[in-house]
Design an enzyme around this catalytic site. Structure first.
Site, mmCIF file in Angstrom:
data_model
loop_
_atom_site.group_PDB
_atom_site.id
_atom_site.type_symbol
_atom_site.label_atom_id
_atom_site.label_comp_id
_atom_site.label_asym_id
_atom_site.label_seq_id
_atom_site.Cartn_x
_atom_site.Cartn_y
_atom_site.Cartn_z
ATOM 1 N N HIS A 12 -6.277 -22.728 19.928
ATOM 2 C CA HIS A 12 -6.361 -23.165 21.151
ATOM 3 C C HIS A 12 -6.604 -21.950 21.992
ATOM 4 C CE1 HIS A 12 -6.783 -27.338 20.191
ATOM 5 N NE2 HIS A 12 -5.362 -27.236 19.363
ATOM 6 N N ARG A 20 -13.965 -21.357 30.104
ATOM 7 C CA ARG A 20 -14.620 -20.514 30.963
ATOM 8 C C ARG A 20 -15.733 -19.724 30.497
ATOM 9 N NH1 ARG A 20 -11.941 -19.037 35.717
ATOM 10 N NH2 ARG A 20 -11.169 -20.932 36.504
ATOM 11 N N ARG A 47 -14.770 -25.601 13.787
ATOM 12 C CA ARG A 47 -15.225 -27.074 13.688
ATOM 13 C C ARG A 47 -17.040 -26.996 13.891
ATOM 14 N NH1 ARG A 47 -11.511 -30.999 15.320
ATOM 15 N NH2 ARG A 47 -13.457 -32.266 15.513
ATOM 16 N N ARG A 51 -16.341 -26.240 19.265
ATOM 17 C CA ARG A 51 -15.639 -26.282 20.546
ATOM 18 C C ARG A 51 -14.570 -25.480 20.830
ATOM 19 N NH1 ARG A 51 -11.868 -31.712 19.653
ATOM 20 N NH2 ARG A 51 -14.157 -32.502 18.874
ATOM 21 N N HIS A 52 -14.096 -24.618 19.790
ATOM 22 C CA HIS A 52 -13.227 -23.510 19.979
ATOM 23 C C HIS A 52 -13.582 -22.485 19.410
ATOM 24 C CE1 HIS A 52 -11.021 -25.708 16.819
ATOM 25 N NE2 HIS A 52 -10.517 -26.535 17.520
ATOM 26 N N GLU A 72 -9.988 -23.406 8.302
ATOM 27 C CA GLU A 72 -10.052 -24.917 8.328
ATOM 28 C C GLU A 72 -11.396 -25.480 8.393
ATOM 29 O OE1 GLU A 72 -7.582 -26.718 11.103
ATOM 30 O OE2 GLU A 72 -5.720 -26.016 10.075
ATOM 31 N N THR A 102 -8.561 -34.067 18.237
ATOM 32 C CA THR A 102 -8.228 -33.308 17.099
ATOM 33 C C THR A 102 -8.460 -33.930 15.870
ATOM 34 O OG1 THR A 102 -6.275 -32.065 16.461
ATOM 35 C CG2 THR A 102 -5.619 -34.114 17.592
ATOM 36 N N GLU A 153 -2.896 -30.295 1.860
ATOM 37 C CA GLU A 153 -1.960 -30.221 2.997
ATOM 38 C C GLU A 153 -1.656 -31.640 3.422
ATOM 39 O OE1 GLU A 153 -2.875 -27.517 6.137
ATOM 40 O OE2 GLU A 153 -2.167 -28.588 7.654
ATOM 41 N N GLY A 194 0.700 -31.383 14.524
ATOM 42 C CA GLY A 194 1.427 -32.097 15.457
ATOM 43 C C GLY A 194 3.043 -31.477 15.180
ATOM 44 N N GLY A 215 -0.059 -25.029 15.182
ATOM 45 C CA GLY A 215 -1.142 -24.584 16.249
ATOM 46 C C GLY A 215 -0.684 -24.825 17.659
ATOM 47 N N HIS A 216 -0.843 -26.029 18.198
ATOM 48 C CA HIS A 216 -0.905 -26.490 19.417
ATOM 49 C C HIS A 216 0.403 -26.221 20.098
ATOM 50 C CE1 HIS A 216 -0.927 -29.311 22.827
ATOM 51 N NE2 HIS A 216 -2.184 -28.658 22.854
HETATM 52 N N1 PXP Z 1 -3.544 -28.362 9.745
HETATM 53 C C1 PXP Z 1 -4.657 -28.934 10.035
HETATM 54 C C2 PXP Z 1 -5.352 -29.220 8.621
HETATM 55 C C3 PXP Z 1 -5.245 -29.119 11.158
HETATM 56 O O1 PXP Z 1 -6.622 -29.664 11.291
HETATM 57 C C4 PXP Z 1 -4.683 -28.834 12.195
HETATM 58 C C5 PXP Z 1 -5.157 -28.789 13.505
HETATM 59 O O2 PXP Z 1 -6.356 -28.095 13.665
HETATM 60 C C6 PXP Z 1 -3.367 -28.150 12.112
HETATM 61 C C7 PXP Z 1 -2.715 -28.177 10.704
HETATM 62 C C8 PXP Z 1 -2.637 -27.516 13.257
HETATM 63 O O3 PXP Z 1 -1.978 -28.850 14.021
HETATM 64 P P1 PXP Z 1 -1.484 -28.440 15.259
HETATM 65 O O4 PXP Z 1 -2.462 -27.867 16.275
HETATM 66 O O5 PXP Z 1 -1.078 -30.096 15.852
HETATM 67 O O6 PXP Z 1 -0.175 -27.811 15.032
#
Ligand code: PXP
Length: 241
Positions: A12, A20, A47, A51-52, A72, A102, A153, A194, A215-216
């Site tokens: 992110h 932008r 991806r 997109r990012h 990933e 997501t 995972e 999440g 991440g988020h």
């Molecule tokens: N693990 C995997 C496999 C994911 O696809 C993601 C999101 O890209 C994350 C972890 C991280 O998730 P979040 O951004 O919700 O923390």
């Protein structure tokens, strides 16, 4: 090493840049700030729709970071090709739907089993560790074992959505049971999606938990306290200091 370790997903940071179409914020700079803390790896999701994270980010991250790259990815041929070229420490294979906000769930292993075999073999040949992003259930673990993949995972998204609500105990039990089963089968356990400083606590009781990818919530928190502090807060929450 004290487990679980933290992988920081920096997708992110790239989302902000792509909003932008400019050159900032730089994902390598972000990764380097994360690496000032005691993290295990940098995680980035290339991806199919780009997109990012962009192809060049993956190459630059691999060149520039000093920890490890967990890439990933879905098993789209062009992305697999990049992963084989870049040679990350680990690839975490995830499902992708173009319209999703997501990653919405784990891999459908009974459907993808045959497609996965060749891809896994090509990563094995290069010594790249493979992890499969799955829902916490025993049927999928049996397929993971059959495929000879060393890591899963577990998708923690449903748990995260249920946190503080009626379904929380049920979702946690699913994760705990699946983690116990994975350990029994000799499969290493990672978790992610999440997770926040608030809801990560109960996840730490998953048996054999090795790595958490977040991440988020970290990138969101960094808007207020800076990236270094946001990573430190998460490390404190998982008590890996
Ligand atoms: N693990 C995997 C496999 C994911 O696809 C993601 C999101 O890209 C994350 C972890 C991280 O998730 P979040 O951004 O919700 O923390």
């Amino acid at each position: 090493m004290k487990y679980p370790v933290l992988g920081v997903n920096i997708d992110h940071v790239a989302t902000l840049r792509q909003a932008r179409g400019v050159g900032y914020p730089d994902v390598v700079d972000a990764a380097k700030i994360c690496e000032e803390s005691d993290i295990f790896c940098i995680t980035a999701h290339l991806r199919e729709d780009r997109r990012h994270i962009q192809d060049s980010d993956i190459y630059e991250l691999k060149k520039s970071i000093r920890t490890r790259l967990n890439m990933e990815m879905a098993i789209a041929p062009d992305v697999v090709k990049i992963a084989l070229e870049v040679n990350p420490y680990m690839v975490t294979i995830v499902p992708e739907k173009r319209e999703e906000l997501t990653t919405e769930g784990g891999l459908n292993l009974s459907l993808l089993k045959d497609d996965l075999k060749n891809v896994i073999a090509s990563f094995d040949k290069k010594g790249i560790i493979v992890s499969l992003f799955i829902e916490p259930n025993e049927e999928d673990l049996v397929i993971v074992k059959e495929l000879g993949v060393p890591y899963v995972e577990f998708h923690t998204g449903s748990y995260a959505n249920s946190y503080g609500k009626d379904g929380e105990t049920y979702e946690l039990e699913r994760l705990y049971t699946a983690a116990r089963e994975a350990v029994k089968l000799g499969i290493n356990v990672n978790a992610g999606h999440g997770l926040t400083t608030e809801n990560v606590g109960p996840i730490l009781s998953m048996e054999g938990l090795k790595e958490i990818n977040i991440g988020h919530s970290i990138i969101s928190r960094s808007v207020f306290v800076g990236l270094h502090e946001a990573v430190e807060e998460m490390l404190k929450a998982i008590d890996n200091k």
